[in-house]
Write a protein that holds these residues in place. Structure first.
Motif, mmCIF file in Angstrom:
data_model
loop_
_atom_site.group_PDB
_atom_site.id
_atom_site.type_symbol
_atom_site.label_atom_id
_atom_site.label_comp_id
_atom_site.label_asym_id
_atom_site.label_seq_id
_atom_site.Cartn_x
_atom_site.Cartn_y
_atom_site.Cartn_z
ATOM 1 N N TYR A 66 0.270 -1.222 -0.018
ATOM 2 C CA TYR A 66 0.387 -0.142 -0.157
ATOM 3 C C TYR A 66 0.055 1.448 0.112
ATOM 4 O O TYR A 66 0.868 2.399 -0.758
ATOM 5 N N PRO A 70 0.744 3.151 -4.570
ATOM 6 C CA PRO A 70 0.221 4.564 -5.649
ATOM 7 C C PRO A 70 1.416 5.326 -5.717
ATOM 8 O O PRO A 70 1.372 5.753 -6.745
ATOM 9 N N LEU A 112 -3.908 12.747 -10.762
ATOM 10 C CA LEU A 112 -3.546 11.477 -10.086
ATOM 11 C C LEU A 112 -2.075 12.293 -10.082
ATOM 12 O O LEU A 112 -1.378 11.775 -9.058
ATOM 13 N N ARG A 117 0.675 11.313 -2.455
ATOM 14 C CA ARG A 117 0.515 9.780 -1.935
ATOM 15 C C ARG A 117 -0.231 9.438 -1.084
ATOM 16 O O ARG A 117 -1.023 8.106 -1.505
ATOM 17 N N VAL A 120 -3.345 9.797 -3.789
ATOM 18 C CA VAL A 120 -3.650 8.425 -4.872
ATOM 19 C C VAL A 120 -3.633 6.794 -3.680
ATOM 20 O O VAL A 120 -4.788 5.827 -4.657
ATOM 21 N N SER A 121 -3.128 6.507 -2.463
ATOM 22 C CA SER A 121 -3.517 5.298 -1.841
ATOM 23 C C SER A 121 -4.751 5.046 -1.112
ATOM 24 O O SER A 121 -5.707 4.513 -1.559
ATOM 25 N N ILE A 124 -7.047 3.948 -4.752
ATOM 26 C CA ILE A 124 -7.041 3.644 -4.702
ATOM 27 C C ILE A 124 -8.029 1.771 -4.354
ATOM 28 O O ILE A 124 -8.448 1.579 -4.916
#
Length: 178
Positions: A66, A70, A112, A117, A120-121, A124
């Protein structure tokens, strides 16, 4: 609690399987002893203790996944934007993420690439979506249209044209020639 119950059931089934295997192979072992096989050259098979089944298995830590995923997505977006087309997928990109990335538009990749980060994580994992980017889902592959070319600079003629113009005019300390 439920995990412990399933673990106990699995341990009992393994013990039963070992016992059944020893009973099923007993006639063959006895026949082997009568015929003289399995002499002192062959070491006996190691015994496996029942405690070996009770060793807890350590679940893999997905924290690194994880943290890295990202960054891989952001890197792919940057590579695609620089190339002007979708870049090739990194080798360890999960299939579900790869199926989503192939359908992103240029504007979604820009969003994006500009996000941090953590955002984006979260996107997702579908916790908090990045604005202007569709959620992670299989998308049809999208070919980006070519970027419109920039018009050449129509400003000054450049250094050489300035020199050419300077060569035709005659200048003196008092000013231009009459």
């Amino acid at each position: 609690m439920l995990k412990a119950v399933f673990s106990a059931i699995a341990s009992a089934l393994k013990s039963f399987g070992r016992m059944f295997g020893r009973i099923a192979t007993a006639p063959f072992r006895m026949l082997d002893g009568v015929l003289g096989g399995g002499g002192p050259d062959v070491p006996p098979a190691p015994e496996v203790s029942a405690e070996a089944d009770d060793v807890p298995r350590v679940a893999p830590d997905h924290k690194r996944l994880y943290e890295q995923l990202p960054l891989d997505v952001m890197q792919w977006c940057c590579d695609s934007l620089v190339a002007g087309e979708q870049a090739s997928m990194p080798p360890k990109m999960p299939r579900s993420i790869a199926a989503w990335l192939n359908g992103l538009t240029r504007d979604e990749c820009i969003a994006l690439a500009c996000a941090d980060r953590i955002s984006v994580s979260d996107h997702i994992r579908c916790y908090d979506l990045v604005a202007g980017v569709r959620s992670v889902q299989p998308l049809d592959r999208l070919e980006w249209p070519p970027e419109p070319g920039l018009a050449p600079d129509q400003g000054s003629g450049g250094f050489l044209s300035v020199l050419a113009d300077a060569g035709t005019a005659t200048w003196s300390a008092a000013g231009p020639a009459p």
